[in-house]
Design a protein around this motif. Structure first.
Motif, PDB file in Angstrom:
ATOM      1  N   THR A  94       4.806   7.082  -1.312  1.00  0.00           N
ATOM      2  CA  THR A  94       4.394   6.187  -2.354  1.00  0.00           C
ATOM      3  C   THR A  94       4.863   5.329  -3.279  1.00  0.00           C
ATOM      4  O   THR A  94       4.363   5.269  -4.695  1.00  0.00           O
ATOM      5  CB  THR A  94       4.190   8.192  -3.774  1.00  0.00           C
ATOM      6  OG1 THR A  94       6.124   8.277  -3.598  1.00  0.00           O
ATOM      7  CG2 THR A  94       4.105   9.590  -2.503  1.00  0.00           C
ATOM      8  N   THR A 154       8.817   9.840  -1.460  1.00  0.00           N
ATOM      9  CA  THR A 154       7.986  10.329  -1.000  1.00  0.00           C
ATOM     10  C   THR A 154       7.214  11.453  -1.766  1.00  0.00           C
ATOM     11  O   THR A 154       7.755  11.676  -2.863  1.00  0.00           O
ATOM     12  CB  THR A 154       8.795  11.456   0.475  1.00  0.00           C
ATOM     13  OG1 THR A 154       9.930  11.723  -0.269  1.00  0.00           O
ATOM     14  CG2 THR A 154       9.418  10.220   0.944  1.00  0.00           C
ATOM     15  N   GLU A 155       6.442  12.191  -0.880  1.00  0.00           N
ATOM     16  CA  GLU A 155       5.397  13.125  -1.093  1.00  0.00           C
ATOM     17  C   GLU A 155       5.155  14.385   0.164  1.00  0.00           C
ATOM     18  O   GLU A 155       4.776  13.619   0.895  1.00  0.00           O
ATOM     19  CB  GLU A 155       3.906  13.621  -2.959  1.00  0.00           C
ATOM     20  CG  GLU A 155       3.409  12.527  -1.829  1.00  0.00           C
ATOM     21  CD  GLU A 155       2.240  12.924  -3.244  1.00  0.00           C
ATOM     22  OE1 GLU A 155       2.748  12.742  -4.676  1.00  0.00           O
ATOM     23  OE2 GLU A 155       1.108  12.327  -2.645  1.00  0.00           O
ATOM     24  N   THR A 209       1.970  16.152   1.318  1.00  0.00           N
ATOM     25  CA  THR A 209       0.499  15.913   1.243  1.00  0.00           C
ATOM     26  C   THR A 209      -0.415  17.750   1.681  1.00  0.00           C
ATOM     27  O   THR A 209       1.199  18.202   1.729  1.00  0.00           O
ATOM     28  CB  THR A 209      -0.242  15.449   1.858  1.00  0.00           C
ATOM     29  OG1 THR A 209      -0.153  15.617   3.236  1.00  0.00           O
ATOM     30  CG2 THR A 209      -0.260  14.177   2.172  1.00  0.00           C
ATOM     31  N   VAL A 222       4.202  11.615   3.051  1.00  0.00           N
ATOM     32  CA  VAL A 222       3.664  10.263   2.829  1.00  0.00           C
ATOM     33  C   VAL A 222       4.656   9.231   1.659  1.00  0.00           C
ATOM     34  O   VAL A 222       5.284   9.687   0.787  1.00  0.00           O
ATOM     35  CB  VAL A 222       2.436  10.390   2.457  1.00  0.00           C
ATOM     36  CG1 VAL A 222       1.199  10.538   4.202  1.00  0.00           C
ATOM     37  CG2 VAL A 222       2.333  11.055   1.153  1.00  0.00           C
ATOM     38  N   ASP A 233       0.504  -0.928   0.423  1.00  0.00           N
ATOM     39  CA  ASP A 233      -0.386  -0.081  -0.318  1.00  0.00           C
ATOM     40  C   ASP A 233       0.506   0.849   0.032  1.00  0.00           C
ATOM     41  O   ASP A 233       1.848   1.102   0.567  1.00  0.00           O
ATOM     42  CB  ASP A 233      -0.690  -0.267   1.040  1.00  0.00           C
ATOM     43  CG  ASP A 233      -1.792  -0.857   1.183  1.00  0.00           C
ATOM     44  OD1 ASP A 233      -2.818  -1.784   0.024  1.00  0.00           O
ATOM     45  OD2 ASP A 233      -2.006  -1.210   2.229  1.00  0.00           O
ATOM     46  N   THR A 234       0.007   2.052  -0.061  1.00  0.00           N
ATOM     47  CA  THR A 234       1.297   3.429  -0.392  1.00  0.00           C
ATOM     48  C   THR A 234       0.422   4.643   0.537  1.00  0.00           C
ATOM     49  O   THR A 234      -0.599   4.000   0.348  1.00  0.00           O
ATOM     50  CB  THR A 234       0.987   4.194  -1.661  1.00  0.00           C
ATOM     51  OG1 THR A 234      -0.143   4.412  -2.143  1.00  0.00           O
ATOM     52  CG2 THR A 234       2.016   3.127  -2.773  1.00  0.00           C
ATOM     53  N   GLY A 235       0.628   5.870   0.670  1.00  0.00           N
ATOM     54  CA  GLY A 235       0.123   6.721   1.497  1.00  0.00           C
ATOM     55  C   GLY A 235      -0.087   7.007   2.810  1.00  0.00           C
ATOM     56  O   GLY A 235      -0.450   7.777   2.947  1.00  0.00           O
ATOM     57  N   SER A 236       1.089   6.306   3.758  1.00  0.00           N
ATOM     58  CA  SER A 236       1.056   5.808   4.948  1.00  0.00           C
ATOM     59  C   SER A 236       2.100   7.202   5.366  1.00  0.00           C
ATOM     60  O   SER A 236       2.758   7.750   4.224  1.00  0.00           O
ATOM     61  CB  SER A 236       1.865   4.958   5.040  1.00  0.00           C
ATOM     62  OG  SER A 236       3.296   4.556   4.928  1.00  0.00           O
ATOM     63  N   GLU A 237       2.084   7.224   6.562  1.00  0.00           N
ATOM     64  CA  GLU A 237       2.430   8.542   7.137  1.00  0.00           C
ATOM     65  C   GLU A 237       3.856   8.515   7.608  1.00  0.00           C
ATOM     66  O   GLU A 237       4.103   7.640   8.708  1.00  0.00           O
ATOM     67  CB  GLU A 237       1.680   9.913   7.573  1.00  0.00           C
ATOM     68  CG  GLU A 237       2.344  11.183   8.100  1.00  0.00           C
ATOM     69  CD  GLU A 237       1.884  11.410   9.238  1.00  0.00           C
ATOM     70  OE1 GLU A 237       1.948  12.653  10.136  1.00  0.00           O
ATOM     71  OE2 GLU A 237       0.184  11.213   9.376  1.00  0.00           O
TER      72      GLU A 237
END
Length: 428
Positions: free
Chosen positions: A372, A361-362, A364, A370, A337-341
């Protein structure tokens, strides 16, 4: 000088970090970049596969140099397109990049120019490839001919595994290469060439398997350290004379002069070095360790390669060891999964001998960092010894708050084992 860096991974963050330290740099852009690169460069939303769009951006912004980080744009001929448009670009041409883009091409170069490598066969037919297994023996190595994002090499222990590898790789590649399995210790040798002159850079060792003890599936790389103790000064000289220089001469003689970074993946045994493969750019995560050790101006080195003045410069390296530990998403290199902080990077990077390079990383809109992608961070540390560098890197990792991430806990084990083996026995 205005510079555009192509890429978005940990390698590119390391290159951006090094380029940003140059007094020659006026402004650094990165396409597409990541959250870490954004701290030292202006990230731009460019489709790097659209060569016309990249060229148009360079003209609009007055870009004086493009540095291409990853292999895919090199193999696709981005450097050729930019240079034809009058934009200076660092990296090999499309033809020269075949050294990485085609395993079969590289084997042919080895044959024609006497470069030591594994015995092999080239196949586009599954039946012919399967028949070759009786000649090459087991275990063997089955490789997709073209780029496969680090997943095009399968070590087959049994005939069943070899036949399965042949079938699966012929689904993603028109041609495959089957090699004898070489034993020994793997290491990486980096150099820069202007098409004629070759200047050695540094050595490194990486860790491809996902889990401790070199177990689990192959990955793009879970850690690295530089220098590689197995590559002694004497062996480095042999690599240069027996492998790298004949390659550069051969490419020039065949009308494909190689200009850029050449990275030789090697197998070292009692007989000396043999070429496993070439990459035509810095490695990832090896670049992170190399850039931490580089004392000289990376931009000046690149310009010397473009100006064909490498024979007039020397390149200095820190004596310290640099070690990189990759933090990846749980599940990588499989589904994840992606999007974890990710939290705690400021605290983790407080040590002046630690640098945390971002790979996927990116930020938000509300400022959270988070993940990616699969390989997300490259925690890199300097130390007087491998043990000290490793201790610093893992101390930094322990301060990072990211439950969804994982890393190997044994990066550098070969170097540490070598030190133990070489330690003199104490008298009773």
């Amino acid at each position: 000088m205005k510079v555009l860096l192509i890429g978005s991974g940990g390698r590119e963050h390391a290159l951006a970090w090094a380029l940003a330290a140059s007094p020659l740099l006026q402004r650094l852009y990165a396409a597409p970049g990541n959250a870490g690169i954004a701290e030292v460069a202006e990230c731009v939303d460019l489709n790097v596969g659209d060569h016309e769009a990249v060229t148009a951006f360079c003209r609009e912004q007055g870009i004086e140099l493009v540095v291409v980080g990853p292999e895919a744009p090199l193999v696709a001929g981005l450097v050729d397109h930019l240079e034809a448009a009058g934009v200076r670009a660092f990296g090999p041409s499309r033809l020269a990049a075949q050294l990485e883009g085609s395993k079969a091409f590289t084997k042919g170069i080895c044959d024609r120019h006497g470069i030591p490598t594994a015995r092999y066969g080239r196949f586009s037919d599954a039946a012919e490839a399967t028949a070759y297994l009786d000649r090459v023996g087991l275990p063997c190595v089955v490789k997709a001919d073209g780029l496969a994002a680090g997943k095009g090499v399968i070590i087959a222990e049994t005939r069943g595994e070899a036949e399965s590898a042949i079938a699966s790789l012929l689904e993603i590649s028109d041609e495959i290469v089957i090699e004898e399995f070489l034993t020994g210790e793997e290491a990486s040798f980096f150099c820069v060439s202007d098409g004629e002159t070759v200047v050695p850079l540094a050595t490194a060792q990486d860790h491809k398997r996902a889990f401790d003890g070199d177990t689990g599936p192959n990955t793009g790389g879970m850690g690295a350290y530089s220098p590689a103790p197995v590559l002694t000064p004497e062996l480095c000289e042999r690599v240069l004379k027996e492998i790298v220089e004949p390659t550069i001469r051969g490419m020039a003689a065949e009308g494909m002069p190689f200009r850029g970074i050449l990275y030789a993946g090697l197998m070292i045994d009692e007989s000396g070095p043999k070429l496993l493969e070439y990459n035509t750019r810095f490695g990832d995560p090896e670049a992170q360790a190399l850039m931490m050790r580089l004392k000289d101006d990376l931009l000046l080195i690149i310009l010397a390669a473009l100006d064909r003045t490498l024979d007039r410069i020397s390149i200095r390296w820190r004596d310290e060891v640099a070690l990189t530990v990759v933090m990846a998403m749980r599940g990588y290199p499989g589904a994840y999964d992606t999007g974890s902080e990710i939290r705690g990077l400021d605290e983790a990077g407080e040590d002046q001998d630690v640098m945390i390079f971002h790979a996927a990383t990116e930020r938000t809109p509300d400022g959270r960092l988070v993940a990616t992608g699969g390989r997300v961070l490259g925690v890199t540390a300097l130390g007087k010894t491998v043990e000290e560098a490793r201790s610093r890197a893992y101390a930094a990792i322990d301060r990072i708050d990211w439950p969804e991430g994982y890393c190997r806990r044994d990066i550098g084990w070969r170097a540490l084992a070598r030190l133990v083996d070489e330690r003199p026995e104490e008298d009773d």
